[in-house]
Design an enzyme around this catalytic site. Sequence first.
Site, PDB file in Angstrom:
ATOM      1  N   ARG A  50      -7.484  -8.035  12.081  1.00 12.02           N
ATOM      2  CA  ARG A  50      -7.461  -6.561  12.025  1.00 12.02           C
ATOM      3  C   ARG A  50      -7.763  -6.051  13.424  1.00 12.02           C
ATOM      4  O   ARG A  50      -8.860  -6.312  13.955  1.00 12.02           O
ATOM      5  CB  ARG A  50      -8.492  -6.050  11.016  1.00 12.02           C
ATOM      6  CG  ARG A  50      -8.664  -4.552  11.058  1.00 12.02           C
ATOM      7  CD  ARG A  50      -9.400  -4.004   9.861  1.00 12.02           C
ATOM      8  NE  ARG A  50      -8.550  -3.989   8.696  1.00 12.02           N
ATOM      9  CZ  ARG A  50      -8.806  -3.292   7.584  1.00 12.02           C
ATOM     10  NH1 ARG A  50      -9.902  -2.551   7.495  1.00 12.02           N
ATOM     11  NH2 ARG A  50      -7.979  -3.313   6.566  1.00 12.02           N
ATOM     12  N   HIS A  86       0.330  -1.997   8.111  1.00 13.02           N
ATOM     13  CA  HIS A  86      -0.638  -2.615   7.190  1.00 13.02           C
ATOM     14  C   HIS A  86       0.162  -3.356   6.111  1.00 13.02           C
ATOM     15  O   HIS A  86       0.181  -2.961   4.944  1.00 13.02           O
ATOM     16  CB  HIS A  86      -1.532  -1.539   6.585  1.00 13.02           C
ATOM     17  CG  HIS A  86      -2.803  -2.058   5.986  1.00 13.02           C
ATOM     18  ND1 HIS A  86      -3.148  -3.392   5.986  1.00 13.02           N
ATOM     19  CD2 HIS A  86      -3.832  -1.417   5.351  1.00 13.02           C
ATOM     20  CE1 HIS A  86      -4.320  -3.536   5.386  1.00 13.02           C
ATOM     21  NE2 HIS A  86      -4.756  -2.364   4.995  1.00 13.02           N
ATOM     22  N   GLN A 100      -1.407  -4.481   2.757  1.00 11.91           N
ATOM     23  CA  GLN A 100      -1.594  -3.375   1.818  1.00 11.91           C
ATOM     24  C   GLN A 100      -0.285  -3.095   1.075  1.00 11.91           C
ATOM     25  O   GLN A 100      -0.281  -2.898  -0.148  1.00 11.91           O
ATOM     26  CB  GLN A 100      -2.042  -2.129   2.584  1.00 11.91           C
ATOM     27  CG  GLN A 100      -2.259  -0.922   1.703  1.00 11.91           C
ATOM     28  CD  GLN A 100      -3.431  -1.102   0.753  1.00 11.91           C
ATOM     29  OE1 GLN A 100      -4.516  -1.467   1.175  1.00 11.91           O
ATOM     30  NE2 GLN A 100      -3.212  -0.863  -0.529  1.00 11.91           N
ATOM     31  N   ASP A 125      -3.265   8.614   1.991  1.00  7.51           N
ATOM     32  CA  ASP A 125      -4.238   7.839   2.767  1.00  7.51           C
ATOM     33  C   ASP A 125      -5.068   8.847   3.553  1.00  7.51           C
ATOM     34  O   ASP A 125      -4.716  10.039   3.613  1.00  7.51           O
ATOM     35  CB  ASP A 125      -3.480   6.859   3.697  1.00  7.51           C
ATOM     36  CG  ASP A 125      -4.409   5.962   4.520  1.00  7.51           C
ATOM     37  OD1 ASP A 125      -5.607   5.842   4.178  1.00  7.51           O
ATOM     38  OD2 ASP A 125      -3.933   5.382   5.522  1.00  7.51           O
ATOM     39  N   CYS A 171      -4.635   3.618  -0.683  1.00  9.05           N
ATOM     40  CA  CYS A 171      -5.040   2.281  -0.225  1.00  9.05           C
ATOM     41  C   CYS A 171      -6.548   2.108  -0.222  1.00  9.05           C
ATOM     42  O   CYS A 171      -7.037   0.973  -0.282  1.00  9.05           O
ATOM     43  CB  CYS A 171      -4.488   2.025   1.175  1.00  9.05           C
ATOM     44  SG  CYS A 171      -5.022   3.262   2.375  1.00  9.05           S
ATOM     45  N   ARG A 195      -4.851  -6.651  -4.126  1.00 10.13           N
ATOM     46  CA  ARG A 195      -4.927  -7.227  -2.783  1.00 10.13           C
ATOM     47  C   ARG A 195      -5.224  -8.727  -2.873  1.00 10.13           C
ATOM     48  O   ARG A 195      -4.694  -9.537  -2.105  1.00 10.13           O
ATOM     49  CB  ARG A 195      -6.026  -6.528  -1.955  1.00 10.13           C
ATOM     50  CG  ARG A 195      -5.809  -5.041  -1.695  1.00 10.13           C
ATOM     51  CD  ARG A 195      -4.648  -4.787  -0.776  1.00 10.13           C
ATOM     52  NE  ARG A 195      -4.793  -5.466   0.497  1.00 10.13           N
ATOM     53  CZ  ARG A 195      -5.473  -5.004   1.554  1.00 10.13           C
ATOM     54  NH1 ARG A 195      -6.050  -3.814   1.486  1.00 10.13           N
ATOM     55  NH2 ARG A 195      -5.546  -5.686   2.677  1.00 10.13           N
TER      56      ARG A 195
HETATM   57  N1   CP Z   1      -7.191  -0.724   2.104  1.00 10.11           N
HETATM   58  C1   CP Z   1      -7.879  -1.446   2.997  1.00 10.11           C
HETATM   59  O1   CP Z   1      -7.316  -2.126   3.850  1.00 10.11           O
HETATM   60  O2   CP Z   1      -9.226  -1.349   2.847  1.00 10.11           O
HETATM   61  P1   CP Z   1     -10.306  -1.912   3.862  1.00 10.11           P
HETATM   62  O3   CP Z   1     -10.216  -1.083   5.113  1.00 10.11           O
HETATM   63  O4   CP Z   1     -11.638  -1.725   3.160  1.00 10.11           O
HETATM   64  O5   CP Z   1     -10.017  -3.346   4.148  1.00 10.11           O
HETATM   65  N1  NVA Z   2      -4.875   4.369   7.752  1.00 14.72           N
HETATM   66  C1  NVA Z   2      -6.187   3.806   7.528  1.00 14.72           C
HETATM   67  C2  NVA Z   2      -6.090   2.685   6.548  1.00 14.72           C
HETATM   68  C3  NVA Z   2      -7.373   2.007   6.211  1.00 14.72           C
HETATM   69  C4  NVA Z   2      -7.211   0.909   5.222  1.00 14.72           C
HETATM   70  C5  NVA Z   2      -6.761   3.343   8.849  1.00 14.72           C
HETATM   71  O1  NVA Z   2      -6.018   2.781   9.665  1.00 14.72           O
HETATM   72  O2  NVA Z   2      -7.951   3.543   9.085  1.00 14.72           O
END
Ligand code: CP
Ligand code: NVA
Length: 324
Positions: free
Chosen positions: A102, A129, A132, A222, A262, A290
């Site tokens: 990440r 993502h 997701q 989101d 999400c 997930r």
């Molecule tokens: N939806 C998602 O990726 O959640 P987290 O940021 O908690 O991993």
């Molecule tokens: N769009 C959000 C998604 C988190 C799962 C972010 O990037 O923070």
Amino acid sequence: MRHFLNLVDVSREELLHLLDESQRIKAAHQRGIPRRTLQGRIIGLVFEKPSLRTRVSFESGIAQLGGISLYLPGNEVGLGWRESLADFARTIGHYVDALVLRVYHHQTLTALAAHASVPLINALSDKAHPCQALADLLTIRELFGNEQGRTVAFVGDGNNVARSLAVGCGKLGIRFILSSPPGYGFDEHFKNLYRAKVSAELPEEVPDPYQAVRTADVIYTDVWTSMGQEAERDIRLQRFAPYQVNNALLAAAPAHCRFLHCLPAHRGEEVTDDVIDGPASAVFQQAANRLHTQKALLEWLLIHQNSATTPPSISSASAVTPSS
Ligand code: CP
Ligand code: NVA
């Protein structure tokens, strides 16, 4: 070396295979049937940003498949600043069988991929993502029995989550409508990538959210301020205010319409409590998925796509085959 950095690089057939496998894995898991396909495998998890769902579902999924996960906080490994990305990639491949990452900048992933000797999985970047999106698509399939021909109205930011879902929908014949304030829709770079890699019409962009949800089977939203955009929060709160998913917007959609997010949600901003906690919401089913989609993804990448890296233990008769 096959990686999983962006859904644009996954074919329709591969995506369907991943969803089919996810359903099989989920059903077997719910019946309590053990599955040890990652026995002897070590997966590193590098997180530059916080996470609940992604990190825990990967760690739990890896453990359930008999593998081992190593959590590597981003501020400890220091991607690109403690040492070069190339040196990191050339080192870590000697210790782990795959890496889940990440990152703040998608470029970090592409730069690592240029030197990686093990498969890389994008666990969220500023651009995409894809993990997701796998769970989102499985949830849509479960809710309606079949994803083909459904309509998703994404109301909010044309961000990482929206982009990956739009690509997944395009590949599977799901109509995708984005409803964003001016300046927050899909950028030209994404549209060019989509045109080049997805053989479907570009996602529709409908600025009026009430118009956008009129034929929606799913309303998705989101957060308005993604991780890394905190300095823009005040202006975003103003710009996105007309795009809140509340009961009035839900009432403008067909009666059967379901709500997805999400998570994490900023309740009271992009969605109200009565929608996210209401009967249309399937957000926790979506979060649960997930776990299953990522198990299918790990098996696909480590066992099928990059089988040359398979250690002897996995090809022995004791290993459960992915489709069993
Ligand atoms: N939806 C998602 O990726 O959640 P987290 O940021 O908690 O991993
Ligand atoms: N769009 C959000 C998604 C988190 C799962 C972010 O990037 O923070």
